[in-house]
Design a protein around this motif. Structure first.
Motif, PDB file in Angstrom:
ATOM      1  N   ASN A  46       0.820  -1.234   0.000  1.00  0.00           N
ATOM      2  CA  ASN A  46       0.000   0.000   0.000  1.00  0.00           C
ATOM      3  C   ASN A  46       0.841   1.266   0.000  1.00  0.00           C
ATOM      4  O   ASN A  46       0.313   2.352   0.259  1.00  0.00           O
ATOM      5  N   LEU A  47       2.155   1.129  -0.258  1.00  0.00           N
ATOM      6  CA  LEU A  47       3.011   2.306  -0.116  1.00  0.00           C
ATOM      7  C   LEU A  47       3.360   2.919  -1.476  1.00  0.00           C
ATOM      8  O   LEU A  47       3.395   2.217  -2.497  1.00  0.00           O
ATOM      9  N   SER A  53       0.562  -4.144   7.756  1.00  0.00           N
ATOM     10  CA  SER A  53       0.765  -3.800   9.168  1.00  0.00           C
ATOM     11  C   SER A  53       0.131  -4.870  10.056  1.00  0.00           C
ATOM     12  O   SER A  53      -0.999  -5.309   9.801  1.00  0.00           O
ATOM     13  N   ILE A 108      -3.423  -4.094  11.136  1.00  0.00           N
ATOM     14  CA  ILE A 108      -4.539  -4.372  10.220  1.00  0.00           C
ATOM     15  C   ILE A 108      -4.732  -5.888  10.117  1.00  0.00           C
ATOM     16  O   ILE A 108      -5.849  -6.392  10.147  1.00  0.00           O
ATOM     17  N   ASN A 111       7.776   0.472   9.217  1.00  0.00           N
ATOM     18  CA  ASN A 111       6.950   1.610   8.829  1.00  0.00           C
ATOM     19  C   ASN A 111       7.444   2.816   9.618  1.00  0.00           C
ATOM     20  O   ASN A 111       7.752   3.848   9.057  1.00  0.00           O
ATOM     21  N   ARG A 131       4.928   6.637  14.715  1.00  0.00           N
ATOM     22  CA  ARG A 131       3.841   7.395  14.106  1.00  0.00           C
ATOM     23  C   ARG A 131       3.649   8.761  14.777  1.00  0.00           C
ATOM     24  O   ARG A 131       3.732   8.892  15.982  1.00  0.00           O
ATOM     25  N   ARG A 150      -8.436  10.069  11.169  1.00  0.00           N
ATOM     26  CA  ARG A 150      -8.470   8.818  10.408  1.00  0.00           C
ATOM     27  C   ARG A 150      -7.539   7.830  11.063  1.00  0.00           C
ATOM     28  O   ARG A 150      -6.436   8.185  11.415  1.00  0.00           O
ATOM     29  N   PRO A 200      -6.180   3.532  10.476  1.00  0.00           N
ATOM     30  CA  PRO A 200      -6.312   2.324   9.648  1.00  0.00           C
ATOM     31  C   PRO A 200      -7.371   1.389  10.232  1.00  0.00           C
ATOM     32  O   PRO A 200      -7.763   1.547  11.414  1.00  0.00           O
ATOM     33  N   PHE A 244      -5.795   3.132   3.654  1.00  0.00           N
ATOM     34  CA  PHE A 244      -4.804   4.156   3.301  1.00  0.00           C
ATOM     35  C   PHE A 244      -5.045   4.764   1.925  1.00  0.00           C
ATOM     36  O   PHE A 244      -4.778   5.943   1.692  1.00  0.00           O
ATOM     37  N   GLU A 257      -2.526   9.844  11.346  1.00  0.00           N
ATOM     38  CA  GLU A 257      -1.234   9.657  12.014  1.00  0.00           C
ATOM     39  C   GLU A 257      -0.432   8.647  11.225  1.00  0.00           C
ATOM     40  O   GLU A 257      -0.954   7.606  10.801  1.00  0.00           O
ATOM     41  N   ASN A 258       0.832   8.982  10.983  1.00  0.00           N
ATOM     42  CA  ASN A 258       1.715   8.131  10.203  1.00  0.00           C
ATOM     43  C   ASN A 258       3.163   8.552  10.459  1.00  0.00           C
ATOM     44  O   ASN A 258       3.416   9.660  10.956  1.00  0.00           O
ATOM     45  N   LEU A 299       6.166   8.444   5.479  1.00  0.00           N
ATOM     46  CA  LEU A 299       4.925   8.288   4.713  1.00  0.00           C
ATOM     47  C   LEU A 299       4.228   9.621   4.500  1.00  0.00           C
ATOM     48  O   LEU A 299       3.659   9.886   3.443  1.00  0.00           O
ATOM     49  N   ASP A 336       5.146   0.931  14.204  1.00  0.00           N
ATOM     50  CA  ASP A 336       4.378   0.027  13.345  1.00  0.00           C
ATOM     51  C   ASP A 336       5.287  -0.538  12.264  1.00  0.00           C
ATOM     52  O   ASP A 336       6.228   0.137  11.817  1.00  0.00           O
TER      53      ASP A 336
HETATM   54  O1  X2X Z   1      -2.598   2.774   6.645  1.00  0.00           O
HETATM   55  C1  X2X Z   1      -1.618   3.378   7.129  1.00  0.00           C
HETATM   56  O2  X2X Z   1      -1.688   4.445   7.799  1.00  0.00           O
HETATM   57  C2  X2X Z   1      -0.250   2.756   6.923  1.00  0.00           C
HETATM   58  C3  X2X Z   1       0.180   2.952   5.480  1.00  0.00           C
HETATM   59  O3  X2X Z   1       0.704   3.352   7.792  1.00  0.00           O
HETATM   60  C4  X2X Z   1      -0.349   1.317   7.253  1.00  0.00           C
HETATM   61  O4  X2X Z   1      -0.213   0.466   6.396  1.00  0.00           O
HETATM   62  C5  X2X Z   1      -0.649   0.967   8.638  1.00  0.00           C
END
Ligand code: X2X
Length: 339
Positions: A41-42, A98, A101, A154, A157, A178, A180, A201, A217-218, A222, A243
């Motif tokens: 997902n990145l 993650s 998730i 990751n 955060r 927001r 995940p 994401f 939050e990230n 990211l 994470d």
């Molecule tokens: O969904 C998010 O925020 C991310 C990209 O950090 C994860 O995959 C948990």
């Protein structure tokens, strides 16, 4: 592009001579017994995808073209929720996700995300490459997924917002944030009396842009590579969670690989994870200046009041009960007393 029969014959003859490296497309396709999809997902520019490309090339090289690991970044094959069902069904063969998730399927997998548990990266890697990581991988295997030994990074955060800086736990009250799709993320921000919204994401940028939520939050890497600074004003260095991404494989697809090929594939995946950890930690440490230059306003809140708020709300006690004594003891062995 149409290949005439003569061209095809010439190309496959040339490939036989050249071997797998740099073989013509047609010959390589013929030699790739295993064409496997790896979804994540990145953004393509994130260190995870930079190292994944090297990993894929190294696997192709060492298997003489037998394994073609095709990378699909940026949610190209669907949201995390979609791809989690695809990795289970075999729609994709590899997926990085993650643990928080993944915990919708493997509850124990979110334990590394407990708020303010890890003080630094040394403690993270001792735990995740040690007994705590082994415990989580055992639980993932029980869910009939294969998981590689080394978790990818990751990062720690931070909280961003379009409306205000977060200086104290009170600033989280009613804050539309927001998170995940994960019970732990929702639980933690509810403990702060915020208003968490579970969003995959791939929909975060538009949710922030249209003000469906005020913040998210990230890790800084990211916030930078996903360009979230374009739709956020403040970044509060809450450092509230570490994470990572487990590198998962569909079990049937993994077992279709001959044992010697599996050894090569796992070796390169785990080696790429270690390099990605170094890259991501460096990027997380150096990106603040670049993000400030792009207009993000930083503040550094005191962390203890946030941790105290979680303690007083019963958050640690609740999650100790959910994970059970064995897993919680493994966590506290690494990070000290929490509950
Ligand atoms: O969904 C998010 O925020 C991310 C990209 O950090 C994860 O995959 C948990």
């Amino acid at each position: 592009m149409n290949f005439s029969r003569r061209t095809l014959l010439k190309a496959s003859a040339a490939a036989t001579v050249m071997g797998s490296v740099g073989s013509p497309l047609v010959a390589r396709a013929q030699q790739a017994e295993f064409v496997y999809k790896y979804a994540n997902n990145l953004p393509d520019t994130h260190p995870l995808n930079v190292r994944a490309k090297e990993m894929s090339a190294a696997i192709k090289q060492e298997t003489n073209g037998r394994v073609d690991l095709q990378i699909f970044p940026n949610n190209q094959l669907g949201s995390d929720t979609d791809v989690l069902s695809q990795i289970r069904s075999g729609g994709v063969e590899f997926f990085t996700l993650s643990g928080l998730i993944l915990s919708t399927l493997v509850p124990a997998a979110s334990i590394n995300g407990i708020g303010f548990a890890f003080p630094d990266y040394d403690t993270v890697w001792k735990a995740m490459d040690g007994d705590l990581g082994a415990h989580v991988r055992k639980e993932i295997n029980k869910a009939n997924l294969v998981v590689m030994d080394k978790i990818w990074d990751n990062g720690f955060r931070q909280t961003t917002s379009s409306t205000k800086a977060i200086n104290t736990p009170e600033d989280f009250k009613g804050f539309k944030i927001r998170v995940p799709v994960s019970p732990l993320w929702t639980s933690m921000f509810k403990a702060f009396e915020a208003a968490p919204a579970s969003i995959n994401f791939n929909e975060v940028y538009s949710a922030l842009q249209t003000k469906i939520v005020e913040g998210q939050e990230n890790p800084l890497a990211l916030i930078s590579t996903a360009k979230l600074y374009e739709v956020q004003k403040y970044c509060s260095l809450t450092n509230h969670m570490w994470d990572g991404f487990w590198f998962l494989a569909n079990r049937r697809a993994w077992e279709r690989l001959p044992a010697d090929v599996r050894t090569v594939v796992a070796k390169h995946i785990n080696a790429a994870a270690v390099k990605e950890r170094e890259d991501t930690a460096k990027l997380n440490a150096t990106t603040q200046t670049e993000l400030a230059a792009k207009g993000l306003v930083f503040n550094q809140p005191k962390v203890d009041p946030f941790r105290e708020k979680l303690r007083k709300s019963g958050f640690y006690a609740e999650w100790k009960g959910k994970y059970g004594d064995e897993a919680w003891a493994l966590l506290e062995k690494s990070v000290g007393k929490l509950a």
